[in-house]
Enzyme design. Structure first.
Site, PDB file in Angstrom:
ATOM      1  N   ASN A  42      -2.627   2.756  22.125  1.00  0.00           N
ATOM      2  CA  ASN A  42      -1.993   1.659  21.478  1.00  0.00           C
ATOM      3  C   ASN A  42      -0.957   1.064  22.445  1.00  0.00           C
ATOM      4  OD1 ASN A  42      -1.423   0.071  18.877  1.00  0.00           O
ATOM      5  ND2 ASN A  42       0.431   0.880  18.712  1.00  0.00           N
ATOM      6  N   ASN A  56      -4.917   2.294  -1.883  1.00  0.00           N
ATOM      7  CA  ASN A  56      -5.433   0.925  -1.915  1.00  0.00           C
ATOM      8  C   ASN A  56      -6.247   0.753  -3.283  1.00  0.00           C
ATOM      9  OD1 ASN A  56      -7.974   2.041  -1.873  1.00  0.00           O
ATOM     10  ND2 ASN A  56      -8.660   0.529  -0.209  1.00  0.00           N
ATOM     11  N   LYS A  67       0.786  -1.411  -0.118  1.00  0.00           N
ATOM     12  CA  LYS A  67       0.083   0.092  -0.158  1.00  0.00           C
ATOM     13  C   LYS A  67       0.709   1.395   0.176  1.00  0.00           C
ATOM     14  CE  LYS A  67      -4.281  -1.695   2.066  1.00  0.00           C
ATOM     15  NZ  LYS A  67      -5.331  -1.340   3.050  1.00  0.00           N
ATOM     16  N   ASP A 121     -10.172   3.191   1.956  1.00  0.00           N
ATOM     17  CA  ASP A 121     -10.397   2.396   3.331  1.00  0.00           C
ATOM     18  C   ASP A 121     -10.929   3.580   4.285  1.00  0.00           C
ATOM     19  OD1 ASP A 121      -9.093   0.102   2.879  1.00  0.00           O
ATOM     20  OD2 ASP A 121      -6.879   0.821   3.198  1.00  0.00           O
TER      21      ASP A 121
HETATM   22  P1  NAP Z   1      -1.067  -3.618  11.409  1.00  0.00           P
HETATM   23  O1  NAP Z   1      -0.727  -2.253  10.807  1.00  0.00           O
HETATM   24  O2  NAP Z   1      -0.223  -4.755  11.840  1.00  0.00           O
HETATM   25  O3  NAP Z   1      -1.571  -3.005  13.028  1.00  0.00           O
HETATM   26  C1  NAP Z   1      -1.754  -4.058  14.083  1.00  0.00           C
HETATM   27  C2  NAP Z   1      -2.375  -3.180  15.124  1.00  0.00           C
HETATM   28  O4  NAP Z   1      -2.829  -4.025  16.414  1.00  0.00           O
HETATM   29  C3  NAP Z   1      -1.162  -2.183  16.032  1.00  0.00           C
HETATM   30  O5  NAP Z   1      -1.784  -1.072  16.802  1.00  0.00           O
HETATM   31  C4  NAP Z   1      -0.653  -3.297  16.899  1.00  0.00           C
HETATM   32  O6  NAP Z   1      -0.050  -2.778  18.243  1.00  0.00           O
HETATM   33  C5  NAP Z   1      -2.112  -3.962  17.488  1.00  0.00           C
HETATM   34  N1  NAP Z   1      -1.986  -5.154  18.104  1.00  0.00           N
HETATM   35  C6  NAP Z   1      -1.594  -6.358  17.529  1.00  0.00           C
HETATM   36  N2  NAP Z   1      -1.609  -7.457  18.661  1.00  0.00           N
HETATM   37  C7  NAP Z   1      -1.973  -6.759  19.572  1.00  0.00           C
HETATM   38  C8  NAP Z   1      -2.049  -7.310  21.014  1.00  0.00           C
HETATM   39  N3  NAP Z   1      -1.955  -8.637  21.189  1.00  0.00           N
HETATM   40  N4  NAP Z   1      -2.431  -6.277  21.991  1.00  0.00           N
HETATM   41  C9  NAP Z   1      -2.464  -5.165  21.658  1.00  0.00           C
HETATM   42  N5  NAP Z   1      -2.375  -4.782  20.508  1.00  0.00           N
HETATM   43  C10 NAP Z   1      -2.223  -5.447  19.493  1.00  0.00           C
HETATM   44  O7  NAP Z   1      -2.657  -3.949  11.033  1.00  0.00           O
HETATM   45  P2  NAP Z   1      -3.874  -3.283  10.397  1.00  0.00           P
HETATM   46  O8  NAP Z   1      -3.382  -3.189   9.002  1.00  0.00           O
HETATM   47  O9  NAP Z   1      -3.740  -1.890  10.984  1.00  0.00           O
HETATM   48  O10 NAP Z   1      -4.942  -4.374  10.572  1.00  0.00           O
HETATM   49  C11 NAP Z   1      -5.569  -4.280  11.925  1.00  0.00           C
HETATM   50  C12 NAP Z   1      -6.740  -4.972  12.030  1.00  0.00           C
HETATM   51  O11 NAP Z   1      -7.846  -4.395  11.296  1.00  0.00           O
HETATM   52  C13 NAP Z   1      -6.811  -6.420  11.417  1.00  0.00           C
HETATM   53  O12 NAP Z   1      -7.335  -7.241  12.480  1.00  0.00           O
HETATM   54  C14 NAP Z   1      -7.504  -6.461  10.098  1.00  0.00           C
HETATM   55  O13 NAP Z   1      -8.009  -7.548   9.681  1.00  0.00           O
HETATM   56  C15 NAP Z   1      -8.497  -5.414  10.382  1.00  0.00           C
HETATM   57  N6  NAP Z   1      -8.726  -4.734   9.071  1.00  0.00           N
HETATM   58  C16 NAP Z   1      -9.970  -4.568   8.609  1.00  0.00           C
HETATM   59  C17 NAP Z   1     -10.588  -3.903   7.543  1.00  0.00           C
HETATM   60  C18 NAP Z   1     -11.880  -3.926   6.908  1.00  0.00           C
HETATM   61  O14 NAP Z   1     -12.035  -3.702   5.907  1.00  0.00           O
HETATM   62  N7  NAP Z   1     -12.886  -4.338   7.811  1.00  0.00           N
HETATM   63  C19 NAP Z   1      -9.419  -3.193   6.879  1.00  0.00           C
HETATM   64  C20 NAP Z   1      -8.136  -3.118   7.309  1.00  0.00           C
HETATM   65  C21 NAP Z   1      -7.870  -3.797   8.258  1.00  0.00           C
HETATM   66  P3  NAP Z   1       1.681  -2.386  18.289  1.00  0.00           P
HETATM   67  O15 NAP Z   1       1.671  -1.129  17.556  1.00  0.00           O
HETATM   68  O16 NAP Z   1       1.831  -2.115  19.743  1.00  0.00           O
HETATM   69  O17 NAP Z   1       2.307  -3.483  17.553  1.00  0.00           O
END
Ligand code: NAP
Length: 286
Positions: free
Chosen positions: A152, A90, A69, A105
């Site tokens: 966070n 995206n 992205k 998004d």
């Molecule tokens: P990302 O960039 O990897 O970010 C992940 C986030 O989750 C970070 O803030 C991370 O914190 C936190 N995290 C991960 N494991 C954790 C834990 N055990 N405890 C507390 N915090 C935790 O991922 P992303 O692309 O933003 O996606 C995040 C979520 O959104 C996913 O579940 C994805 O499927 C969903 N999503 C949905 C859509 C939709 O269309 N519905 C679109 C995009 C994403 P740290 O910074 O501390 O690592």
């Protein structure tokens, strides 16, 4: 498929898990338009060539997913102001060989929330997480005048996101805090909406939740971005408290529908896309 069929697709690595081909082709079929949407497995080292391929093969447009992205921006001819702001694309539109990048998004999130709850302009929102999805959502919320607290696990990431928002929208738009329970407990009392953008509660960790149910209450809107499972523990517990709560399926649908609208100029049947996904999950697919 005929000689004039236009090609759309998604670039990702991996891409086999992507639900975009399923929902986009369902909409294409319902609209009875001469398009086909296919997955393209693009390795990071091949991204530049893949973008050249869009031009060479006259592909009408592509979605872009993890991990491309941000990296794809350098290979495009222009990107929208919003994509520049969040450093994320995206959707690529092929306008006679000129490739334009945009992101759906954030708007997909807003439209899905509004479809469910009506206007959310000016709401006070607690965003859990500070990753890629949080960034798109925070900037979209800021555009409609919401006040944002970002909590966070890694505080620094939340601070960086908050600083970016403040540069764009002024110092009162956002604050950054840690994810410790006592901090979240204090913050949640003062907001109208909570958005979970962490992956906590996502399959296979479905028994987990980013918020204990004792912090939930009936006059809260709860949006969990996770769509697998279709009902997360967080959403189930929020609904049990009488709160209005939803998972991320509608955001997935709306961001895809907005891309398809950009490519075809048509009004997109979001219900058809959503039904295709629900049917897919109903078959027990994970
Ligand atoms: P990302 O960039 O990897 O970010 C992940 C986030 O989750 C970070 O803030 C991370 O914190 C936190 N995290 C991960 N494991 C954790 C834990 N055990 N405890 C507390 N915090 C935790 O991922 P992303 O692309 O933003 O996606 C995040 C979520 O959104 C996913 O579940 C994805 O499927 C969903 N999503 C949905 C859509 C939709 O269309 N519905 C679109 C995009 C994403 P740290 O910074 O501390 O690592």
């Amino acid at each position: 498929m005929l000689g004039n069929t236009k090609i759309l697709g998604v670039f990702g690595h991996p891409v086999s898990h992507s639900l975009s081909p399923l929902m986009q082709n369902a909409a294409i079929e319902a609209l009875n338009i001469d398009y086909i949407y296919v997955p393209f497995h693009v390795l990071p080292e091949n991204l530049e060539q893949a973008v050249q391929g869009v031009r060479a093969l006259n592909i009408a447009g592509v979605n872009v997913t993890i991990p491309h992205k941000e990296q794809i921006i350098q290979y495009l001819d222009e990107v929208s102001e919003y994509s520049k702001q969040i450093r994320s694309v995206n959707t690529v539109i092929n306008d006679n060989g000129r490739l334009k990048g945009d992101t759906t998004d954030g708007l997909g999130f807003l439209k899905s929330a509004e479809a469910q709850w009506g206007k959310i302009d000016g709401s006070r929102v607690l965003v859990l997480g500070a990753g890629g999805a949080a960034k798109a959502i925070c900037f979209a919320l800021a555009r409609v005048g919401c006040n944002i607290v970002i909590a966070n696990r890694t505080l620094k990431r939340a601070e960086e996101l908050s600083e970016g928002l403040q540069v764009a929208y002024g110092s009162s738009i956002s604050r950054a805090v840690g994810l410790q329970m006592e901090v979240v407990e204090e913050e949640i009392r003062q907001v109208d909406m909570v958005v979970n953008t962490t992956s906590v509660g996502m399959y296979p960790g479905v028994s987990e939740t980013p918020l204990p149910s004792c912090l939930l209450r009936s006059n809260l809107m709860v949006y969990d971005l996770i769509y697998n499972p279709l009902k997360t523990r967080l959403v189930g517990e929020a609904q049990a408290k009488g709160a209005r709560a939803m998972t991320g399926l509608k955001m997935l649908v709306y961001q895809g529908a907005l891309s398809l609208e950009m490519w075809t100029g048509r009004k997109i049947p979001v219900d058809v896309m959503e039904e295709a996904l629900i049917k897919h999950f109903g078959k027990g697919s994970k």
